[in-house]
Every structure is written in structure tokens, then in C-alpha cells.
Design an enzyme around this catalytic site. Structure first.
Site, PDB file in Angstrom:
ATOM      1  N   HIS A 182       0.859  -1.181   0.000  1.00 14.01           N
ATOM      2  CA  HIS A 182       0.000   0.000   0.000  1.00 14.01           C
ATOM      3  C   HIS A 182       0.896   1.232   0.000  1.00 14.01           C
ATOM      4  O   HIS A 182       2.030   1.193   0.474  1.00 14.01           O
ATOM      5  CB  HIS A 182      -0.870  -0.042   1.262  1.00 14.01           C
ATOM      6  CG  HIS A 182      -1.966   0.954   1.315  1.00 14.01           C
ATOM      7  ND1 HIS A 182      -1.747   2.281   1.648  1.00 14.01           N
ATOM      8  CD2 HIS A 182      -3.305   0.838   1.117  1.00 14.01           C
ATOM      9  CE1 HIS A 182      -2.899   2.917   1.655  1.00 14.01           C
ATOM     10  NE2 HIS A 182      -3.866   2.074   1.334  1.00 14.01           N
ATOM     11  N   ASP A 197       2.670  -4.532   8.160  1.00 15.18           N
ATOM     12  CA  ASP A 197       1.418  -3.811   7.950  1.00 15.18           C
ATOM     13  C   ASP A 197       0.304  -4.844   8.031  1.00 15.18           C
ATOM     14  O   ASP A 197       0.083  -5.628   7.114  1.00 15.18           O
ATOM     15  CB  ASP A 197       1.443  -3.133   6.577  1.00 15.18           C
ATOM     16  CG  ASP A 197       0.102  -2.536   6.165  1.00 15.18           C
ATOM     17  OD1 ASP A 197      -0.887  -2.683   6.927  1.00 15.18           O
ATOM     18  OD2 ASP A 197       0.024  -1.935   5.073  1.00 15.18           O
ATOM     19  N   GLN A 228      -4.916  -5.477   6.730  1.00 18.47           N
ATOM     20  CA  GLN A 228      -5.845  -6.399   6.083  1.00 18.47           C
ATOM     21  C   GLN A 228      -5.904  -7.762   6.770  1.00 18.47           C
ATOM     22  O   GLN A 228      -6.609  -8.662   6.300  1.00 18.47           O
ATOM     23  CB  GLN A 228      -5.440  -6.590   4.613  1.00 18.47           C
ATOM     24  CG  GLN A 228      -5.512  -5.332   3.778  1.00 18.47           C
ATOM     25  CD  GLN A 228      -6.924  -4.775   3.649  1.00 18.47           C
ATOM     26  OE1 GLN A 228      -7.907  -5.528   3.674  1.00 18.47           O
ATOM     27  NE2 GLN A 228      -7.037  -3.465   3.514  1.00 18.47           N
ATOM     28  N   LYS A 288     -11.018  -1.100  10.058  1.00 18.07           N
ATOM     29  CA  LYS A 288     -11.049  -2.306   9.227  1.00 18.07           C
ATOM     30  C   LYS A 288     -11.415  -3.552  10.036  1.00 18.07           C
ATOM     31  O   LYS A 288     -11.506  -4.650   9.483  1.00 18.07           O
ATOM     32  CB  LYS A 288      -9.705  -2.493   8.522  1.00 18.07           C
ATOM     33  CG  LYS A 288      -9.387  -1.394   7.501  1.00 18.07           C
ATOM     34  CD  LYS A 288      -8.086  -1.663   6.785  1.00 18.07           C
ATOM     35  CE  LYS A 288      -7.644  -0.470   5.944  1.00 18.07           C
ATOM     36  NZ  LYS A 288      -8.519  -0.218   4.781  1.00 18.07           N
ATOM     37  N   CYS A 309      -4.757   2.417  -3.804  1.00 18.03           N
ATOM     38  CA  CYS A 309      -3.550   2.913  -3.114  1.00 18.03           C
ATOM     39  C   CYS A 309      -2.401   1.911  -3.232  1.00 18.03           C
ATOM     40  O   CYS A 309      -1.613   1.741  -2.293  1.00 18.03           O
ATOM     41  CB  CYS A 309      -3.844   3.234  -1.655  1.00 18.03           C
ATOM     42  SG  CYS A 309      -4.956   4.626  -1.423  1.00 18.03           S
TER      43      CYS A 309
END
Length: 411
Positions: free
Chosen positions: A128, A205, A208, A231, A369
Site C-alpha cells: 500500500h 502492515d 488487512q 477495518k 492505493c
């Protein structure tokens, strides 16, 4: 849990999300943009209302009852996050505005403390922008070099190429747990293990990942791990950075101001202890308690149950989509989360997304993104459908019927 069993539970779960009952263009809403943000259960919204109406006072700085009560709720939320990702200490949990700020915090602090001209950070092609641009900013400021792990045809990280990127100048690896475009679940245990053989820390990261599978930061031995509340069914504007105490202690503060200080004079400032060193200003103490409520909600259902349900939707949707003439799916990893990015023939992704919206189907269109990833695939953008715990096979059917209607219309 088998599909039929979860289907009964799913009908009850959907009642917790009032927005799913609304109409869009006089059609029942089919919300498949969960990788961008999830909808919020009633209990999370009610928690926000409850806190504002009953416990609203600035935290950490007041001796009065409301301030003490709000402070305890905020710190309980920190401990709730600690438990959710199995961090060793609550002091290793830093509240941020989201994954983006968490990565920027690490990029700024780590580069300042541990990197100099010519030093290297390794990222990947599927990142991202939030895990690309902060490192580019540090490259401009500090003269560091950004190296990029390539992908194979299935949309998986090339681990042999990854290992070849290491040199005596490698100082950090920063990669996503799950791609927001391809859905690829990266083998972060292997990535971390190899980096640690070279005494190189790893930033993950996890934006997700946390809503879709169990995350144990101690088991994977991550040095840093970031995710966003919105999220995982929580409010917007708040997120989490986990960092090992050994690294956070050595890194300088990211911002200056109230709460991150121990004492201030015009000659010198002494910084506060962890985690407050990295939490300048009034924190989102309402958001933190609502995030804790969202984590409770997810835990009550069970991440294993959620993962099983979403895997069923992914497999069902993938099988049906492969029958659509001219449809290409991008990302075919053997380990994949509930995201499908696709194109149909030469139909522009924007046109497909816009017309699906007219049918009441909310998907994402564009480069998500992740522009460098799309460039590596030789395309400008994709249409992305992403599933969550409240989605159903019936919605998948509506979605794919919609794709076929749009494809026929634009043929």
C-alpha cells in the site's frame, strides 16, 4: 463450522449492522468494500454514545472522577488490544490514528535512530502507498535506499529474490501481512525468521489481516505490527502500533506536545515512559474504548469461525466468477484472504464499479492505493470485491449477476 450452520448465525449477525438493511438506488445494499472499511455493529456505535454521554473527560491529567474513569477505560482498551494480538506488555501498544500513522511513526523514528546514508530498507511490490511513501520520504531526508521484493505470477512474494536483497547495509524489512489488492497472505513467519538471521527487525502492515485471522505478535516474532480500527468493525481515526519494547525505548518521539513529556524547561525536555512517549496530545480515548468493544464483538464470534465463513465466500465467488466470459482475477496465491480484484474484457474498472453501484452493489475501483503493484501487472486499476463476516452467498450471487449484466450492457 460448516456453511449451513454459519448461515443461521449470519442472519442474526446481520441484524447487528443496521446499514445493511438500507436501500441504495431502490435496491438492497450489497456491501463488498470491506477491505476499505468495515461496517460497524450496533454495540460499537452505542459504546461511543455511552462514553460521550457518561465518561467524557480528558484523560491522564485530571484528578476528578470523570477524568479518572475515562483514563481507566482508555488503559483497559490498551490492555484489550494487548490481549487481542498477544503482546508481551501493554506498554508495547501505541495508539495512533491508523496504520498509516503507525508506519510513518516507525519510518521516522527508526530512520532517525538507526539509519544513515546508504542504509537499506526492504519493502515489496504489493505494498500500500502507506508502506512506500514514508520510506521514500526518509530516502529523500536521510539518503537511504529502498529495495523491492518482486512477485511471481500467482501474486506471491518471491522469497528467493527477497533473500538476495539482503546486504550488510540492510537495516529494516517492512511488508504487508495480506495484500489489499491480491488477497495474498504473505509467509511473514518465514520473512521474519530470515531477517532475524541477519539481525534485521521487521515491520508488518497488518491492516488487512487482523479482522480475518488470529494474529499473535509474539509467535511470529514481529518487531513492529500495525493495524487500523475501522477495518475490524471499530471507529475511524484510531489504530494501533505494536512495537517491541527494546526498539521503542531506543526510538525518538514522533511528535512533541502534551502527555509525551515527563518534564519541560526552556533548556531541556525529558520524555515520558512508554507508551506515552509516542502519544502526544489528547488521545482518542472514546475511539479506544469503541475499538475495544469491536474486538470483544469479533472475539465473541471467533476469528476462526469468521475465517471459515470468509473462505467459503471466497471459494464460492471465485468458482462462479471463473465462469464469466472474459473475466480475469488478479492474485491467485495458494494462501489467500477474502479479496478478489478483477477486470472483465476491456471494460474500464471505473465503468464496472459505477454501474454495479447503480445495482446497489458497493465495490472499490481504481488502484486501491497500490499503484506500483498495478503497474507491475501492466494495468491501471481493477475492480475489487472484499468480504466480511456479515456477507452471504446470496450477496455473492447478486454481485456476479450484476457483473454479467454490466458486461452485457457494455458489450
Amino acid at each position: 463450522m460448516r456453511f449451513q450452520t454459519y448461515k443461521k448465525m449470519n442472519e442474526t449477525i446481520r441484524q447487528d449492522f443496521p446499514i445493511l438493511q438500507r436501500k441504495v438506488y431502490n435496491k438492497s445494499l450489497v456491501y463488498l468494500d470491506n477491505a476499505a472499511t468495515t461496517q460497524k455493529p450496533r454495540c460499537v456505535v452505542e459504546k461511543i454514545e455511552e462514553e460521550y454521554y457518561n465518561v467524557n473527560a480528558n484523560i491522564h491529567r485530571g484528578v476528578h472522577y470523570l477524568s479518572q474513569q475515562a483514563t481507566e477505560a482508555h488503559e483497559q482498551a490498551r490492555r484489550r488490544v494487548q490481549k487481542f494480538i498477544n503482546a508481551a506488555k501493554p506498554e508495547e501498544i501505541i495508539f495512533t490514528r491508523g496504520t498509516t500513522e503507525a508506519i510513518n511513526l516507525v519510518a521516522s523514528g527508526f530512520a532517525s535512530a538507526f539509519m544513515s546514508v546508504g542504509d537499506e530498507v526492504i519493502i515489496s511490490t504489493m505494498e500500500h502507498h502507506s508502506n512506500i511513501v514514508p520510506w521514500q520520504l526518509e530516502a529523500a531526508r536521510k539518503g537511504i535506499t529502498v529495495k523491492v521484493i518482486p512477485l511471481n505470477e500467482a501474486g506471491e512474494l518471491n522469497l528467493e529474490a527477497y533473500e538476495r536483497l539482503f546486504s550488510e547495509k540492510t537495516r529494516l524489512v517492512s511488508v504487508s501481512h495480506i495484500s489489499n489488492v491480491l488477497g495474498s497472505i504473505n509467509p511473514i513467519d518465514k520473512i521474519i525468521r530470515y531477517a532475524h538471521l541477519h539481525e534485521v527487525p521487521v515491520m508488518i502492515d497488518g491492516a488487512q489481516a487482523v479482522a480475518h485471522q488470529n494474529v499473535d505478535v509474539q509467535a511470529i516474532d514481529a518487531d513492529f505490527y500495525a493495524f487500523s480500527s475501522h477495518k475490524i468493525y471499530g471507529p475511524t481515526g484510531i489504530g494501533v502500533l505494536y512495537g517491541k519494547e527494546v526498539w521503542l525505548d531506543k526510538m525518538p518521539p514522533y511528535q512533541g506536545g502534551g502527555e509525551m513529556i515527563s518534564s519541560v524547561s526552556f533548556e531541556k525536555t525529558k520524555f515520558n515512559e512508554l507508551p506515552f512517549k509516542f502519544e502526544a496530545g489528547t488521545p482518542d480515548y472514546i475511539g479506544s474504548t469503541a475499538l475495544a468493544e469491536a474486538l470483544n464483538y469479533v472475539d465473541n464470534i471467533g476469528l476462526t469461525t469468521i475465517q471459515t465463513h470468509e473462505k467459503d465466500l471466497l471459494e464460492y465467488a471465485t468458482k462462479r466468477m471463473r465462469t464469466v466470459d472474459g473475466l480475469r482475477i488478479f492474485g491467485n496465491s495458494s494462501e489467500k484472504s477474502s479479496v478478489i480484484s478483477f477486470l472483465v474484457r476491456n471494460i474500464h474498472h471505473y465503468d464496472m464499479g459505477l454501474l454495479l453501484d447503480q445495482l446497489g452493489i458497493a465495490v472499490r475501483s481504481g488502484h486501491h492505493c497500490a499503484e506500483p503493484l498495478h503497474h507491475s501487472l501492466g494495468i491501471e486499476g481493477t475492480v475489487r470485491a472484499s468480504f466480511a463476516l456479515y456477507n452471504t452467498r446470496s450477496e455473492v450471487d447478486t454481485f456476479i449477476d450484476g457483473i454479467e449484466k454490466v458486461a452485457t450492457m457494455l458489450s
